[in-house]
Scaffold this motif. Structure first.
Motif, mmCIF file in Angstrom:
data_model
loop_
_atom_site.group_PDB
_atom_site.id
_atom_site.type_symbol
_atom_site.label_atom_id
_atom_site.label_comp_id
_atom_site.label_asym_id
_atom_site.label_seq_id
_atom_site.Cartn_x
_atom_site.Cartn_y
_atom_site.Cartn_z
ATOM 1 N N ASP A 175 0.830 -1.209 0.000
ATOM 2 C CA ASP A 175 0.000 0.000 0.000
ATOM 3 C C ASP A 175 0.864 1.258 0.000
ATOM 4 O OD1 ASP A 175 -1.887 1.943 0.288
ATOM 5 O OD2 ASP A 175 -2.824 1.100 2.082
ATOM 6 N N PRO A 176 0.899 2.002 -1.124
ATOM 7 C CA PRO A 176 1.710 3.232 -1.175
ATOM 8 C C PRO A 176 1.286 4.271 -0.146
ATOM 9 C CG PRO A 176 1.007 2.560 -3.370
ATOM 10 C CD PRO A 176 0.241 1.712 -2.397
ATOM 11 N N ASN A 177 0.043 4.163 0.351
ATOM 12 C CA ASN A 177 -0.463 5.120 1.338
ATOM 13 C C ASN A 177 -0.346 4.625 2.773
ATOM 14 O OD1 ASN A 177 -1.330 7.033 -0.658
ATOM 15 N ND2 ASN A 177 -3.076 5.700 -1.078
ATOM 16 N N ALA A 178 0.264 3.461 2.959
ATOM 17 C CA ALA A 178 0.418 2.938 4.314
ATOM 18 C C ALA A 178 1.370 3.840 5.105
ATOM 19 C CB ALA A 178 0.958 1.518 4.281
ATOM 20 N N PRO A 179 1.003 4.203 6.332
ATOM 21 C CA PRO A 179 1.893 5.036 7.131
ATOM 22 C C PRO A 179 3.138 4.269 7.552
ATOM 23 C CG PRO A 179 0.072 4.246 8.466
ATOM 24 C CD PRO A 179 -0.215 3.816 7.051
ATOM 25 N N ASP A 180 4.278 4.918 7.441
ATOM 26 C CA ASP A 180 5.521 4.299 7.906
ATOM 27 C C ASP A 180 5.599 4.551 9.407
ATOM 28 O OD1 ASP A 180 7.987 3.256 8.297
ATOM 29 O OD2 ASP A 180 9.027 4.523 6.852
ATOM 30 N N ALA A 181 4.774 3.796 10.145
ATOM 31 C CA ALA A 181 4.617 4.067 11.573
ATOM 32 C C ALA A 181 3.957 2.881 12.256
ATOM 33 C CB ALA A 181 3.756 5.314 11.773
ATOM 34 N N VAL A 182 3.922 2.949 13.575
ATOM 35 C CA VAL A 182 3.215 1.950 14.366
ATOM 36 C C VAL A 182 1.758 2.371 14.484
ATOM 37 C CG1 VAL A 182 3.021 0.824 16.610
ATOM 38 C CG2 VAL A 182 5.283 1.303 15.635
ATOM 39 N N ARG A 226 3.476 -0.692 10.234
ATOM 40 C CA ARG A 226 3.039 -0.770 8.844
ATOM 41 C C ARG A 226 3.964 0.088 7.994
ATOM 42 N NH1 ARG A 226 -3.549 0.065 9.117
ATOM 43 N NH2 ARG A 226 -4.020 -1.756 10.405
ATOM 44 N N ALA A 227 4.267 -0.390 6.811
ATOM 45 C CA ALA A 227 5.135 0.383 5.934
ATOM 46 C C ALA A 227 5.037 -0.147 4.511
ATOM 47 C CB ALA A 227 6.584 0.320 6.404
ATOM 48 N N PHE A 228 5.049 0.774 3.567
ATOM 49 C CA PHE A 228 5.089 0.423 2.151
ATOM 50 C C PHE A 228 6.489 -0.043 1.798
ATOM 51 C CE2 PHE A 228 5.591 2.120 -2.337
ATOM 52 C CZ PHE A 228 4.908 1.073 -2.935
ATOM 53 N N ASN A 229 6.557 -1.128 1.017
ATOM 54 C CA ASN A 229 7.839 -1.651 0.557
ATOM 55 C C ASN A 229 7.783 -1.712 -0.974
ATOM 56 O OD1 ASN A 229 9.891 -3.620 -0.309
ATOM 57 N ND2 ASN A 229 10.191 -3.995 1.880
ATOM 58 N N PRO A 230 8.335 -0.710 -1.657
ATOM 59 C CA PRO A 230 8.207 -0.631 -3.124
ATOM 60 C C PRO A 230 8.697 -1.873 -3.858
ATOM 61 C CG PRO A 230 9.092 1.410 -2.237
ATOM 62 C CD PRO A 230 9.101 0.421 -1.115
ATOM 63 N N LYS A 231 9.807 -2.426 -3.429
ATOM 64 C CA LYS A 231 10.371 -3.588 -4.111
ATOM 65 C C LYS A 231 9.452 -4.798 -3.976
ATOM 66 C CE LYS A 231 14.609 -6.348 -4.473
ATOM 67 N NZ LYS A 231 15.991 -6.540 -3.949
ATOM 68 N N ALA A 283 6.244 -4.711 -3.250
ATOM 69 C CA ALA A 283 4.980 -4.405 -3.922
ATOM 70 C C ALA A 283 5.080 -4.650 -5.422
ATOM 71 C CB ALA A 283 4.583 -2.967 -3.638
ATOM 72 N N ALA A 284 6.186 -4.231 -6.026
ATOM 73 C CA ALA A 284 6.371 -4.430 -7.462
ATOM 74 C C ALA A 284 6.453 -5.911 -7.808
ATOM 75 C CB ALA A 284 7.631 -3.702 -7.932
ATOM 76 N N ASN A 285 7.132 -6.669 -6.978
ATOM 77 C CA ASN A 285 7.227 -8.107 -7.209
ATOM 78 C C ASN A 285 5.860 -8.767 -7.088
ATOM 79 O OD1 ASN A 285 7.704 -11.045 -5.866
ATOM 80 N ND2 ASN A 285 9.317 -10.572 -7.347
ATOM 81 N N ALA A 286 5.058 -8.302 -6.119
ATOM 82 C CA ALA A 286 3.715 -8.856 -5.941
ATOM 83 C C ALA A 286 2.858 -8.622 -7.177
ATOM 84 C CB ALA A 286 3.055 -8.241 -4.706
#
Length: 232
Positions: free
Chosen positions: A197-204, A210-215, A217-220
């Protein structure tokens, strides 16, 4: 467009979107996370449409008066309830000229991912309703025990997911009976809950990181497209 439930139970709705053209197109039925669609990656339906797939965003919680993620575990909102919702959606698709209701997959996130897996269990789907989706995709589900699966499925989650617990999904696969269609488990090293999720907060949030992981996500995206092209 309304998606009337054609099995005994509550009447719910869904948002349906289609690719450009007359079809008939295969379809993917989508179930959100426990927080609803506002707490679920928003980009997937449009992406799936570009792949030539109809999307059916299920609104399973709102008609049942479930507005708080804290109530997701109640009997009224357990993931197996959504199996009935998916059956209704498939039967609705049979009435739509641009849909090929013989080629349907289920896809979900977190709570909705558990619903997707339930939909391809032998006991939860075929035996009760006589329906069989072609495939299921589950983003970071809370895997519950082991089951006999009847259709190809894929589980995608971060190896550091503190909410879904990857070890539970490993146990689910290891405990599946002989002859089961074993889920493919993809664990992304260093990724956390809602990694796609590109809009996921990089936070607790609620004690869960929760955190977006571009690499990841792209593989998924690459894996899921190939999975749907193969199975639909």
């Amino acid at each position: 467009k309304p998606a009337p439930l054609s099995v005994a139970g509550d009447v719910i709705s869904a948002d349906v979107a289609k690719p450009v053209g007359a079809g008939p197109f295969p379809a993917v039925i989508l179930f959100p996370a426990a927080g609803g669609w506002n707490d679920t990656p928003a980009h997937w339906p449009a992406l799936l449409n570009t792949w030539g797939l109809i999307t059916v965003k299920m609104l399973s919680m709102e008609p049942r008066g479930i507005r708080s993620p804290k109530r997701w575990h109640t009997r009224q909102a357990r993931p197996n309830v959504s199996v009935r919702d998916a059956v209704g959606a498939i039967r609705m698709l049979r009435t739509v000229s641009y849909a090929d209701a013989s080629r349907v997959a289920i896809m979900g996130w977190s709570w909705g991912a558990a619903a997707a897996l339930k939909s391809v269990e032998r006991e939860g789907w075929m035996k009760r309703f006589g329906e069989r989706p072609r495939a299921a995709v589950a983003f970071y589900p809370r895997c519950d025990g082991a089951a006999d699966y009847v259709s190809p499925s894929m589980i995608l989650m971060g190896a550091k997911d503190e909410e879904a617990y990857p070890a539970l999904c490993v146990g689910l696969i290891e405990g599946a009976p002989v002859g089961s269609e074993l889920p493919e488990l993809i664990l992304y090293r260093g990724a956390h809950h809602r990694f796609d999720d590109p809009n996921a907060p990089d936070a607790v949030v609620g004690g869960i990181y929760r955190a977006f992981n571009p690499k990841a996500a792209a593989n998924a995206v690459t894996r899921i497209r190939a999975f749907f092209m193969k199975n639909l």
